[in-house]
Design an enzyme around this catalytic site. Structure first.
Site, mmCIF file in Angstrom:
data_model
loop_
_atom_site.group_PDB
_atom_site.id
_atom_site.type_symbol
_atom_site.label_atom_id
_atom_site.label_comp_id
_atom_site.label_asym_id
_atom_site.label_seq_id
_atom_site.Cartn_x
_atom_site.Cartn_y
_atom_site.Cartn_z
ATOM 1 N N LYS A 141 -3.663 -10.520 -7.429
ATOM 2 C CA LYS A 141 -4.652 -10.843 -8.166
ATOM 3 C C LYS A 141 -4.508 -12.408 -8.726
ATOM 4 O O LYS A 141 -5.514 -12.844 -8.859
ATOM 5 C CB LYS A 141 -5.227 -9.809 -9.057
ATOM 6 N N LYS A 163 -7.970 -8.723 3.762
ATOM 7 C CA LYS A 163 -8.402 -7.526 3.307
ATOM 8 C C LYS A 163 -9.684 -7.272 2.835
ATOM 9 O O LYS A 163 -10.087 -8.161 2.099
ATOM 10 C CB LYS A 163 -7.330 -7.086 2.166
ATOM 11 N N LYS A 181 -13.771 -5.658 -2.940
ATOM 12 C CA LYS A 181 -14.886 -5.806 -3.706
ATOM 13 C C LYS A 181 -14.736 -7.085 -4.516
ATOM 14 O O LYS A 181 -15.780 -7.846 -4.555
ATOM 15 C CB LYS A 181 -15.160 -4.668 -4.836
HETATM 16 P P1 ADP Z 1 -11.112 -3.212 -3.981
HETATM 17 O O1 ADP Z 1 -9.895 -3.867 -3.353
HETATM 18 O O2 ADP Z 1 -12.274 -3.214 -2.965
HETATM 19 O O3 ADP Z 1 -11.608 -3.297 -5.370
HETATM 20 P P2 ADP Z 1 -9.942 -0.468 -4.749
HETATM 21 O O4 ADP Z 1 -8.823 -1.381 -5.114
HETATM 22 O O5 ADP Z 1 -10.858 -0.068 -5.990
HETATM 23 O O6 ADP Z 1 -10.983 -1.560 -3.850
HETATM 24 O O7 ADP Z 1 -9.749 0.752 -3.716
HETATM 25 C C1 ADP Z 1 -10.229 1.919 -3.683
HETATM 26 C C2 ADP Z 1 -9.668 2.848 -2.664
HETATM 27 O O8 ADP Z 1 -10.038 2.219 -1.517
HETATM 28 C C3 ADP Z 1 -8.152 2.772 -2.691
HETATM 29 O O9 ADP Z 1 -7.445 3.818 -2.227
HETATM 30 C C4 ADP Z 1 -7.695 1.671 -1.664
HETATM 31 O O10 ADP Z 1 -6.700 1.950 -1.049
HETATM 32 C C5 ADP Z 1 -9.000 1.615 -0.619
HETATM 33 N N1 ADP Z 1 -9.056 0.526 -0.153
HETATM 34 C C6 ADP Z 1 -9.671 -0.442 -0.838
HETATM 35 N N2 ADP Z 1 -9.880 -1.611 0.151
HETATM 36 C C7 ADP Z 1 -9.596 -1.108 1.358
HETATM 37 C C8 ADP Z 1 -9.448 -1.869 2.794
HETATM 38 N N3 ADP Z 1 -9.832 -2.951 2.934
HETATM 39 N N4 ADP Z 1 -9.156 -1.050 3.703
HETATM 40 C C9 ADP Z 1 -8.610 0.226 3.554
HETATM 41 N N5 ADP Z 1 -8.664 1.010 2.464
HETATM 42 C C10 ADP Z 1 -9.008 0.183 1.357
#
Ligand code: ADP
Ligand code: TRP
Length: 337
Positions: free
Chosen positions: A114, A193, A196
């Site tokens: 981050k 990756k 959000k």
């Molecule tokens: P973001 O990175 O979009 O903010 P989060 O960190 O809140 O998402 O992730 C919520 C859940 O979704 C976690 O279990 C995370 O491992 C899964 N996740 C988030 N992004 C991905 C991705 N690109 N591929 C697979 N799983 C993901």
């Protein structure tokens, strides 16, 4: 029945990476496990500065959990709750912070990632994994289903729990992670990756036209239409495979078309768009209905908060007693329940 806990941050609209990596597992597990699924609102506060936005995102994650297929019905033993409805979690985080060496946080990749993305450092972001450990340990779960990027956080949780147990006696149960067998990190439309916070996500609830437009924006190379293509090197294919499953015959069929040549990336994108529309047909319809039922959502969250608080209060009492922070004998004070 084994207990499961997992959560997702309220930092923006859920995307197909969240679905493929995490939510799909919650839904697969809910018939055979007791589920504690929450919205990580305190975690979202490490990066969100707009109260209206945080409120709206928090609510939307709840609606979308249910739209995707989580069933918070007593019969289904699935509880959905908000992290900030369980203040015991923040106290547990403090108890864990007191046994956490700085070096453990220095090594946490999510913080480093981050910061590398330009987010401003704050102590909440730095100690994020401790709060996550508290979320997890607060309900004594057996399993924590997550996407691959969260594995380090589960390791940190186990590490903190066993440090605490070694220092103060057996207090926390060590949970295991659960990944989908063919778990992969789903790439976003720019090939990094999907997240959000990176502006590269595909929101499965977008109106059809916008959804199609987003899929068509996925970055591809300039291999000519006629030439054979390597599916594994293509973001469109990687997203398709994560959605349909690596062993699905539709995935194999699309891979064959890549290798044969004669298929342009536009066709692959169209196939992905159709897959998304098909996979989320029911979820899209359910979401439209749920948006009209705020009182039902309130009820779900109330039931979830009661169940999660009850568990967390028990764990917190145990942890306090282990450290010597028992409630005074006068009984004047007791942790919030
Ligand atoms: P973001 O990175 O979009 O903010 P989060 O960190 O809140 O998402 O992730 C919520 C859940 O979704 C976690 O279990 C995370 O491992 C899964 N996740 C988030 N992004 C991905 C991705 N690109 N591929 C697979 N799983 C993901
Ligand atoms: N850090 C997780 C993510 O970004 C969200 C989260 C917070 C979580 N607390 C948790 C996931 C507890 C599983 C268990 O996805």
């Amino acid at each position: 029945m084994k207990r499961v806990l997992s959560g997702i941050q309220a930092s923006g609209q859920l995307h197909i990476g969240n679905y493929a990596g995490a939510i799909k597992q919650f839904i697969e597990m809910q018939d055979t496990h007791q589920m504690y699924v929450f919205v990580a609102s305190y975690h979202a506060l490490t990066t969100t500065r707009d109260p209206e936005e945080l409120r709206a995102n928090t609510r939307q994650v709840v609606i979308d959990y249910i739209a995707f297929g989580l069933n918070p019905d007593a019969k289904h033993h699935t509880f959905i709750y908000l992290q900030h409805d369980v203040p015991q979690v923040t106290e547990l985080a403090w108890l864990l912070a007191c046994v956490c060496p700085n070096s453990m946080m220095d090594k946490a990749v999510s913080y480093k990632d981050k910061i590398a993305k330009g987010l401003t450092a704050n102590i909440g972001l730095y100690t994020y994994p401790i709060l996550q450990a508290a979320d997890i340990l607060s309900v004594d779960p057996d399993l924590v289903p997550v996407g691959r990027d969260q594995l380090q956080h589960i390791e940190i949780t186990r590490d903190l729990a066993s440090r605490f147990n070694n220092l103060f006696g057996d207090t926390f149960k060590l949970p295991d992670h659960r990944l989908r067998e063919d778990a992969e990190i789903v790439p976003g439309i720019d090939g990094q990756k999907m997240s959000k916070s990176y502006g590269n996500a595909i929101d499965p609830f977008l109106p059809e036209k916008q959804l199609r437009k987003t899929v068509m924006k996925i970055v591809t190379d300039s291999t000519p239409v006629d030439a054979p293509k390597d599916p594994d090197a293509c973001t469109v294919f990687q997203i398709y495979r994560a959605m349909a499953g690596a062993d699905d015959e539709r995935t194999h069929a699309l891979a064959d078309r890549y290798r044969a040549g004669g298929m342009g990336y536009g066709d692959a994108k169209q196939a992905l768009f159709e897959l998304i529309m098909d996979e989320f047909k029911d979820a899209r319809a359910r979401r439209t209905e749920l948006m009209k039922e705020p009182r039902y959502i309130d009820e779900v969250l109330k039931d979830g908060a009661v169940a999660a608080r009850e568990k967390a209060a028990t764990v917190l009492r145990r942890a306090r007693a282990a450290t010597g922070l028992d409630a005074p004998a006068t009984g004047v004070w007791a942790p919030p329940s």
